[in-house]
Write a protein that holds these residues in place. Structure first.
Motif, mmCIF file in Angstrom:
data_model
loop_
_atom_site.group_PDB
_atom_site.id
_atom_site.type_symbol
_atom_site.label_atom_id
_atom_site.label_comp_id
_atom_site.label_asym_id
_atom_site.label_seq_id
_atom_site.Cartn_x
_atom_site.Cartn_y
_atom_site.Cartn_z
ATOM 1 N N GLN A 171 0.828 -1.212 0.000
ATOM 2 C CA GLN A 171 0.000 0.000 0.000
ATOM 3 C C GLN A 171 0.863 1.262 0.000
ATOM 4 O O GLN A 171 0.364 2.360 -0.267
ATOM 5 C CB GLN A 171 -0.955 -0.018 1.206
ATOM 6 C CG GLN A 171 -2.030 -1.097 1.061
ATOM 7 C CD GLN A 171 -2.660 -1.538 2.369
ATOM 8 O OE1 GLN A 171 -2.269 -1.095 3.444
ATOM 9 N NE2 GLN A 171 -3.641 -2.428 2.284
ATOM 10 N N ARG A 196 2.622 -13.070 0.979
ATOM 11 C CA ARG A 196 1.183 -12.787 0.795
ATOM 12 C C ARG A 196 0.376 -13.534 1.854
ATOM 13 O O ARG A 196 -0.276 -14.555 1.558
ATOM 14 C CB ARG A 196 0.767 -13.203 -0.623
ATOM 15 C CG ARG A 196 -0.682 -12.866 -0.963
ATOM 16 C CD ARG A 196 -0.869 -11.389 -1.189
ATOM 17 N NE ARG A 196 -2.195 -11.031 -1.659
ATOM 18 C CZ ARG A 196 -3.087 -10.345 -0.916
ATOM 19 N NH1 ARG A 196 -2.800 -9.973 0.317
ATOM 20 N NH2 ARG A 196 -4.261 -10.019 -1.431
ATOM 21 N N ARG A 198 -2.029 -12.062 3.541
ATOM 22 C CA ARG A 198 -3.364 -11.468 3.439
ATOM 23 C C ARG A 198 -3.834 -10.722 4.685
ATOM 24 O O ARG A 198 -4.988 -10.306 4.776
ATOM 25 C CB ARG A 198 -4.412 -12.526 3.028
ATOM 26 C CG ARG A 198 -4.034 -13.283 1.763
ATOM 27 C CD ARG A 198 -5.134 -14.215 1.296
ATOM 28 N NE ARG A 198 -6.207 -13.489 0.606
ATOM 29 C CZ ARG A 198 -6.192 -13.198 -0.696
ATOM 30 N NH1 ARG A 198 -5.175 -13.558 -1.456
ATOM 31 N NH2 ARG A 198 -7.192 -12.544 -1.244
ATOM 32 N N ARG A 204 -7.638 -7.636 7.455
ATOM 33 C CA ARG A 204 -7.237 -8.273 6.197
ATOM 34 C C ARG A 204 -6.915 -7.186 5.166
ATOM 35 O O ARG A 204 -7.545 -6.138 5.160
ATOM 36 C CB ARG A 204 -8.361 -9.184 5.686
ATOM 37 C CG ARG A 204 -8.647 -10.297 6.674
ATOM 38 C CD ARG A 204 -9.375 -11.504 6.109
ATOM 39 N NE ARG A 204 -9.372 -12.525 7.150
ATOM 40 C CZ ARG A 204 -8.408 -13.436 7.315
ATOM 41 N NH1 ARG A 204 -7.401 -13.490 6.463
ATOM 42 N NH2 ARG A 204 -8.447 -14.294 8.298
ATOM 43 N N THR A 205 -5.927 -7.489 4.308
ATOM 44 C CA THR A 205 -5.549 -6.482 3.303
ATOM 45 C C THR A 205 -6.734 -6.122 2.429
ATOM 46 O O THR A 205 -6.927 -4.952 2.087
ATOM 47 C CB THR A 205 -4.414 -6.996 2.392
ATOM 48 O OG1 THR A 205 -4.838 -8.207 1.751
ATOM 49 C CG2 THR A 205 -3.139 -7.259 3.177
ATOM 50 N N GLU A 206 -7.525 -7.146 2.089
ATOM 51 C CA GLU A 206 -8.623 -6.882 1.150
ATOM 52 C C GLU A 206 -9.747 -6.079 1.794
ATOM 53 O O GLU A 206 -10.575 -5.497 1.093
ATOM 54 C CB GLU A 206 -9.159 -8.193 0.564
ATOM 55 C CG GLU A 206 -8.102 -8.983 -0.189
ATOM 56 C CD GLU A 206 -7.240 -8.139 -1.113
ATOM 57 O OE1 GLU A 206 -7.721 -7.772 -2.199
ATOM 58 O OE2 GLU A 206 -6.080 -7.831 -0.753
ATOM 59 N N ASP A 207 -9.776 -6.036 3.117
ATOM 60 C CA ASP A 207 -10.780 -5.223 3.796
ATOM 61 C C ASP A 207 -10.241 -3.827 4.127
ATOM 62 O O ASP A 207 -10.983 -2.977 4.620
ATOM 63 C CB ASP A 207 -11.217 -5.903 5.102
ATOM 64 C CG ASP A 207 -11.950 -7.211 4.847
ATOM 65 O OD1 ASP A 207 -12.508 -7.363 3.731
ATOM 66 O OD2 ASP A 207 -11.948 -8.076 5.739
ATOM 67 N N THR A 208 -8.954 -3.610 3.901
ATOM 68 C CA THR A 208 -8.326 -2.352 4.299
ATOM 69 C C THR A 208 -8.111 -1.443 3.092
ATOM 70 O O THR A 208 -8.627 -0.315 3.038
ATOM 71 C CB THR A 208 -6.965 -2.632 4.976
ATOM 72 O OG1 THR A 208 -7.180 -3.558 6.043
ATOM 73 C CG2 THR A 208 -6.351 -1.352 5.518
ATOM 74 N N ASN A 209 -7.302 -1.923 2.148
ATOM 75 C CA ASN A 209 -7.086 -1.221 0.886
ATOM 76 C C ASN A 209 -6.634 -2.321 -0.060
ATOM 77 O O ASN A 209 -5.467 -2.688 -0.077
ATOM 78 C CB ASN A 209 -6.024 -0.126 1.038
ATOM 79 C CG ASN A 209 -5.974 0.802 -0.163
ATOM 80 O OD1 ASN A 209 -6.647 0.575 -1.171
ATOM 81 N ND2 ASN A 209 -5.185 1.860 -0.066
ATOM 82 N N SER A 210 -7.567 -2.857 -0.801
ATOM 83 C CA SER A 210 -7.355 -4.167 -1.432
ATOM 84 C C SER A 210 -6.206 -4.154 -2.427
ATOM 85 O O SER A 210 -5.976 -3.174 -3.138
ATOM 86 C CB SER A 210 -8.632 -4.650 -2.113
ATOM 87 O OG SER A 210 -9.048 -3.706 -3.077
ATOM 88 N N LEU A 211 -5.476 -5.276 -2.452
ATOM 89 C CA LEU A 211 -4.319 -5.429 -3.323
ATOM 90 C C LEU A 211 -4.651 -6.173 -4.603
ATOM 91 O O LEU A 211 -3.951 -6.056 -5.593
ATOM 92 C CB LEU A 211 -3.218 -6.196 -2.581
ATOM 93 C CG LEU A 211 -2.719 -5.547 -1.297
ATOM 94 C CD1 LEU A 211 -1.778 -6.497 -0.567
ATOM 95 C CD2 LEU A 211 -2.025 -4.234 -1.592
ATOM 96 N N GLU A 212 -5.690 -6.980 -4.562
ATOM 97 C CA GLU A 212 -6.020 -7.801 -5.735
ATOM 98 C C GLU A 212 -6.598 -6.949 -6.867
ATOM 99 O O GLU A 212 -7.220 -5.918 -6.584
ATOM 100 C CB GLU A 212 -6.999 -8.907 -5.339
ATOM 101 C CG GLU A 212 -6.422 -9.905 -4.341
ATOM 102 C CD GLU A 212 -5.223 -10.679 -4.865
ATOM 103 O OE1 GLU A 212 -5.086 -10.795 -6.109
ATOM 104 O OE2 GLU A 212 -4.424 -11.153 -4.046
#
Lengths: 289, 315
Positions: A171, A196, A198, A204-212
């Protein structure tokens, strides 16, 4: 300006004389020692980042047991491969890996975060042999690794550069500056490994500022991308020991934060939680099993 | 009083910087330049032409630029990072702290067009906080050459003595002030004029102006000592303390914010060791619109402004 031509470093694999089962045994044995040492270190210090230490352990063990051309007795060997732990908060795992690889005595691990210890909470190259650059604030390791890879390309005896990034760390914008530079300069000697797991500190990364879609992002920036199980020693060795290509290489290592201890695995609260005495015993039993 | 005429020719120090960097690069293949789309503004065109592989232009990416320099230093090279001062320091301050200062790499951070050299472009493009920010970082050395001769010598010194540097390379044209027989010594101020009544301490752009201020004061019967503080960090404490003891009054002048700049460092030194009446001239806030020359006048960084500050202490 035009992109300077980059010489590709080519060297024989360090453990070419070992067969695959021997190599994997050695790598797994190092992982086991590192995880047990990390547990003692965090218990002793009452501080640490056990979740991230355990997600990155198998990556570190593979690199230091089988991949990196380094000389523990000559840590400043100019042609050594460079390894940078950008996620510097996993310092305990790196210290344990270095000590069990012969860079300094294993007994020194017992001073982790003690007053005036060389083993600060984040790595310091001026105090600990085997550390290439001081990390801790996130988003710093990859630009330094890019500089190392540029230096390698300018040097008569080139080396390879490996950098481990946390996934949450992606991020930080500075990484994407460096990802562009590495691709533009076709730094084939550079390998970035994304741990990775997550999870980041708070969620979780995807709930914070998603990387996917993470692999697609690296590919779109011009990198060669591989995705592997970051706890599979054979898979790690295979991808990390591949000859350099024409482009920088990204290895997305899918890992489990806290890998190896059931009650720590994949739980956000174990980013930097310290186990109780009972939990330490439970963890030790699981790691020794 | 009337302003002293100054017919001496003036020079953009970037020219001397580039010539010396090229001279050294021909002798030492470890020297590389790193920049942020600043080949032109850092006057690196000749370097790029002669050493295309050793000019690493990362584009508009200052954090990457400073980290890349640390990696090059790790790999055995001596990087001169050339970028406009405000973006080099402000944008990449954490990289300067962690990757350069704390890691203690031999990297020369060259702040081009520092101070208010970009005049009308405004405070976003002024680098006036750099002394305060970089002084706060352990291991750093801050060099501020006052003229062409000092610029050449500072570049050679930084290339030859491994440690992390912050080097201001002035764009604002200045006259030669350094006697030819005086060489740049790390951490040593240069006494450009002896005097007993007051000491004027300049750095970079303000040094030649301090010499002119001393002329104005001489016309009023006061003998001013003039110090060129060409190294801000480490500060030449002995020279400052001697000046305080022997002249009893100190005026500092810098093209930088007074909040944490050279004047603050000197005031701190004197407050602890030898309390001395002082005036600290510098930039006191975000500058209004104006040319570099106008803004130096606006903040009294002129011969008259320095002389007036000295007279306040003398009367």
């Amino acid at each position: 300006m035009t992109t300077p031509s980059i010489r590709r470093p080519v060297r024989p694999a360090r453990l070419a004389d070992l067969d695959a089962p021997q190599r994997e045994d050695q790598s797994r044995a190092l992982s086991r020692s590192v995880r047990l040492s990390v547990l003692e270190m965090i218990e002793h210090a009452g501080l640490g980042h056990i979740g991230g230490d355990y997600s990155v352990t198998d990556i570190l063990a593979t690199l230091f047991s089988s991949v990196l051309h380094v000389r523990p007795q000559e840590h400043n060997w100019p042609e050594r491969d460079r390894f940078i732990l950008s996620k510097g908060h996993a310092a305990a795992a790196l210290y344990a890996t270095l000590a069990h690889s012969g860079f300094f005595p294993v007994a020194a691990l017992r001073t982790f975060m003690d007053p005036l210890s060389m083993l600060n909470g984040h790595p310091n190259r001026n105090k600990v042999l085997g550390i290439e650059t001081n990390t801790g604030p996130l988003g710093h390791g990859l630009p330094v690794a890019v500089g190392s890879a540029v230096a390698s390309a300018l040097s008569p005896q080139p080396w390879r550069t490996y950098v481990v990034l946390g996934d949450g760390e992606l991020q930080e914008g500075s990484n994407w500056e460096a990802i562009m530079t590495a691709a533009h300069r076709k730094l084939g000697s550079l390998t970035a490994i994304v741990d990775r797991n997550r999870l980041q500190q708070g969620a979780r990364t995807e709930d914070t500022n998603s990387l996917e879609p993470l692999a697609d992002k690296w590919r779109a920036f011009g990198w060669e991308v591989h995705e592997i199980d970051g706890h599979d020693h054979a898979a790690l060795y295979e991808v990390l020991s591949m000859e350099p290509g024409e482009r920088p290489r990204c290895v997305i290592a899918h890992t489990t934060k806290g890998k190896g201890v059931s009650f720590i695995e994949d739980r956000v609260e174990w980013h930097h939680k310290v186990p109780s005495a009972e939990q330490v015993e439970q963890a030790r039993k699981e790691l020794e099993a | 009083m009337t302003a002293v005429q100054n017919p001496a020719p003036t020079f953009d120090n970037r020219q001397a910087f580039t010539e010396e960097l090229l001279r050294l690069a021909r002798q030492d293949s470890r020297i590389v330049a790193v920049c942020n789309d600043s080949v032109g503004s850092s006057n690196l065109g000749a370097f790029q032409k002669e050493f295309p592989d050793r000019l690493i232009n990362v584009g508009i990416a200052e954090q990457d630029m400073v980290g890349v320099a640390a990696g090059l230093a790790n790999g055995g090279f001596i990087p001169f990072v050339c970028a406009a001062g405000p973006f080099l320091t402000g944008r990449a301050l954490e990289q300067i702290k962690a990757d350069i200062a704390y890691s203690n790499f031999h990297v020369v951070l060259c702040a081009m067009s520092p101070g208010m050299a970009y005049g009308e472009l405004g405070p976003t493009h002024h680098s006036i906080e750099d002394f305060a920010w970089i002084n706060a970082l352990d291991n750093m050395t801050i060099l501020v050459p006052a003229d062409e001769q000092q610029t050449r010598e500072a570049v050679a010194l930084a290339a030859g003595t491994p440690r992390p540097y912050y080097l201001r390379v002035g764009r604002f044209k200045v006259p030669a002030v350094t006697p030819q027989n005086v060489t740049f010594e790390l951490g040593r101020a240069v006494v450009l004029r002896e005097g007993q009544d007051v000491t004027l301490i300049g750095t970079g752009t303000t040094v030649s102006r301090a010499l002119e201020a001393a002329e104005l004061l001489a016309a009023q019967g006061y003998q001013a000592r003039v110090l060129n503080m060409a190294t801000i960090k480490p500060l030449d404490e002995a020279a400052v303390l001697s000046a305080a003891r022997e002249t009893g009054r100190i005026v500092t002048a810098e093209e930088a914010t007074t909040a944490g700049g050279m004047g603050s460092m000197i005031a701190h030194l004197l407050a602890v060791n030898h309390p001395t009446p002082m005036r600290t001239l510098g930039v006191t806030g975000f500058a209004p619109t104006g040319s570099a020359s106008y803004l130096l006048e606006h903040f009294h960084l002129t011969p008259q402004g320095m002389a007036d500050a000295a007279l306040e202490l003398l009367r």
